[in-house]
Structure formats: C-alpha cells, structure tokens
Design a protein around this motif. Structure first.
Motif, PDB file in Angstrom:
ATOM      1  N   ARG A  88       1.959  10.273   9.052  1.00  0.00           N
ATOM      2  CA  ARG A  88       1.275   9.756  10.230  1.00  0.00           C
ATOM      3  C   ARG A  88       1.261   8.231  10.177  1.00  0.00           C
ATOM      4  N   PRO A  89       1.321   7.605  11.362  1.00  0.00           N
ATOM      5  CA  PRO A  89       1.293   6.134  11.399  1.00  0.00           C
ATOM      6  C   PRO A  89      -0.064   5.600  10.954  1.00  0.00           C
ATOM      7  N   VAL A  90      -0.044   4.433  10.313  1.00  0.00           N
ATOM      8  CA  VAL A  90      -1.262   3.737   9.922  1.00  0.00           C
ATOM      9  C   VAL A  90      -1.150   2.289  10.402  1.00  0.00           C
ATOM     10  N   PRO A  91      -2.287   1.633  10.638  1.00  0.00           N
ATOM     11  CA  PRO A  91      -2.233   0.249  11.140  1.00  0.00           C
ATOM     12  C   PRO A  91      -1.796  -0.768  10.093  1.00  0.00           C
ATOM     13  N   GLY A  92      -1.833  -0.399   8.828  1.00  0.00           N
ATOM     14  CA  GLY A  92      -1.418  -1.335   7.794  1.00  0.00           C
ATOM     15  C   GLY A  92      -1.598  -0.760   6.413  1.00  0.00           C
ATOM     16  N   ILE A  93      -1.035  -1.482   5.433  1.00  0.00           N
ATOM     17  CA  ILE A  93      -1.155  -1.090   4.030  1.00  0.00           C
ATOM     18  C   ILE A  93      -1.735  -2.284   3.280  1.00  0.00           C
ATOM     19  N   PRO A  94      -2.901  -2.119   2.651  1.00  0.00           N
ATOM     20  CA  PRO A  94      -3.509  -3.234   1.928  1.00  0.00           C
ATOM     21  C   PRO A  94      -2.717  -3.598   0.672  1.00  0.00           C
ATOM     22  N   VAL A  95      -2.670  -4.904   0.401  1.00  0.00           N
ATOM     23  CA  VAL A  95      -2.055  -5.422  -0.824  1.00  0.00           C
ATOM     24  C   VAL A  95      -3.116  -6.316  -1.467  1.00  0.00           C
ATOM     25  N   PRO A  96      -3.786  -5.828  -2.518  1.00  0.00           N
ATOM     26  CA  PRO A  96      -4.905  -6.578  -3.089  1.00  0.00           C
ATOM     27  C   PRO A  96      -4.454  -7.883  -3.747  1.00  0.00           C
ATOM     28  N   ALA A  97      -5.342  -8.856  -3.774  1.00  0.00           N
ATOM     29  CA  ALA A  97      -5.077 -10.119  -4.475  1.00  0.00           C
ATOM     30  C   ALA A  97      -4.802  -9.809  -5.938  1.00  0.00           C
ATOM     31  N   GLY A  98      -3.734 -10.368  -6.466  1.00  0.00           N
ATOM     32  CA  GLY A  98      -3.377 -10.128  -7.857  1.00  0.00           C
ATOM     33  C   GLY A  98      -2.883  -8.717  -8.117  1.00  0.00           C
ATOM     34  N   GLY A  99      -2.588  -7.965  -7.070  1.00  0.00           N
ATOM     35  CA  GLY A  99      -2.184  -6.572  -7.228  1.00  0.00           C
ATOM     36  C   GLY A  99      -0.902  -6.248  -6.496  1.00  0.00           C
ATOM     37  N   SER A 100      -0.694  -4.975  -6.255  1.00  0.00           N
ATOM     38  CA  SER A 100       0.535  -4.539  -5.598  1.00  0.00           C
ATOM     39  C   SER A 100       0.280  -3.292  -4.762  1.00  0.00           C
ATOM     40  N   ALA A 101       1.258  -2.997  -3.921  1.00  0.00           N
ATOM     41  CA  ALA A 101       1.258  -1.762  -3.132  1.00  0.00           C
ATOM     42  C   ALA A 101       2.654  -1.166  -3.240  1.00  0.00           C
ATOM     43  N   GLU A 102       2.719   0.099  -3.560  1.00  0.00           N
ATOM     44  CA  GLU A 102       4.013   0.772  -3.694  1.00  0.00           C
ATOM     45  C   GLU A 102       4.250   1.666  -2.482  1.00  0.00           C
ATOM     46  N   LEU A 103       5.350   1.422  -1.779  1.00  0.00           N
ATOM     47  CA  LEU A 103       5.783   2.276  -0.684  1.00  0.00           C
ATOM     48  C   LEU A 103       6.861   3.174  -1.272  1.00  0.00           C
ATOM     49  N   ARG A 104       6.635   4.492  -1.241  1.00  0.00           N
ATOM     50  CA  ARG A 104       7.511   5.424  -1.951  1.00  0.00           C
ATOM     51  C   ARG A 104       7.621   6.744  -1.203  1.00  0.00           C
ATOM     52  N   PRO A 105       8.653   7.527  -1.523  1.00  0.00           N
ATOM     53  CA  PRO A 105       8.742   8.857  -0.923  1.00  0.00           C
ATOM     54  C   PRO A 105       7.492   9.671  -1.266  1.00  0.00           C
ATOM     55  N   GLY A 106       6.948  10.362  -0.290  1.00  0.00           N
ATOM     56  CA  GLY A 106       5.739  11.151  -0.504  1.00  0.00           C
ATOM     57  C   GLY A 106       4.465  10.338  -0.438  1.00  0.00           C
TER      58      GLY A 106
END
Length: 157
Positions: A88-106
C-alpha cells in the motif's frame, strides 16, 4: 564604480555566496547505498530497493521519487493482513538522524508503475529521490534478475 564594474562585483559576490550557501539538492548528510531493482516487463510494474543513510543531526523523510521510465512512482510498504501480504502507498519513509532506512523486497520500497520499457538485468536507469529536508538525490539503479533478493555486491552512490 562604473556599471560594468558593479555588475562584475555583484557576480563575484554571488559566486562567493554560491560557495558558502549549499543548494538543497546537495542532500547534506544523505547517502544512498546499493540502489537496485528486479527485472520487469515493459508496461508492467517494478520495484526499486536501496538503503538510505542519514549522517545529519536532523531526521529526514523520503517523500517522493521519479524516473522517466515509469508513468508513476509511489512509495509503498508491505503489510500482512491475516495470511495475505499487501502493498500500500505511504506518504513517506522516515530516515532518523544518524540512522538509516532500508527499502527491500517484502518491506518498504519504491513502486514503478507503467514501465515505458523493460527493466533488463545488467542495465541501469535513473531514479530521483525526494527528501523532506535534503531535497532531491539522483541515483542510478542497477537491474538484477527477476527473482533477485539482494543487490549485486559493491553498488554504491
């Protein structure tokens, strides 16, 4: 001072300001590692996956993406509803300060809808990611085989 000299002095001042004032598109603190996609057919739908790292002191958020190869691009998450996995669509993906966000299958990913050409293994395509704070970052997405579950080693932006 003559008019040409004033103009030259004004341009010199702008040049110094350009060196001191970063552009939003430079994406301070944001790096994108291993952008990749699975092969997909022309006219179909594909997904792009990557890791976003934020070395900054402020949190950021991926709020959009675009590529000339797709009619539309959406940010999606994958959720389990009972025994069924749904995207499902989301308005955004947070990326924390000093951190990361992984976009991956599943998981969270970039959905490419209405591909104008096939995504063929071994090829690359441009993808512009838009962040709430950092602005736009363009990456080259490496296309893997249709059943790939991870990027090829060593692809970094």
């Amino acid at each position: 001072m003559t008019t040409p000299r004033r103009a030259l002095a004004g341009l010199a001042t702008l040049g110094v300001l350009a060196l001191v004032t970063p552009l939003a598109a430079q994406a301070p603190g944001i790096t994108v590692d291993q952008p990749w996609a699975r092969a997909a057919i022309q006219g179909g739908t594909g997904g792009a996956f990557l890791t976003i790292r934020n070395a900054g002191t402020q949190p950021d958020r991926l709020v959009g993406a675009a590529t000339p190869l797709a009619r539309s691009v959406e940010i999606h998450e994958t959720v389990r509803e009972g025994d069924v996995m749904r995207m499902r669509p989301v308005p955004g993906i947070p990326v924390p300060a000093g951190g990361s966000a992984e976009l991956r299958p599943g998981g969270p990913h970039v959905m490419l809808v209405g591909l104008s050409e096939a995504l063929r293994p071994g090829s690359r395509f441009p993808l512009t990611l838009t962040f709430e704070r950092a602005g736009s970052v363009e990456v080259q997405v490496a296309v893997q085989a249709a059943g790939a579950s991870a990027p090829a080693a060593g692809h970094r932006h």
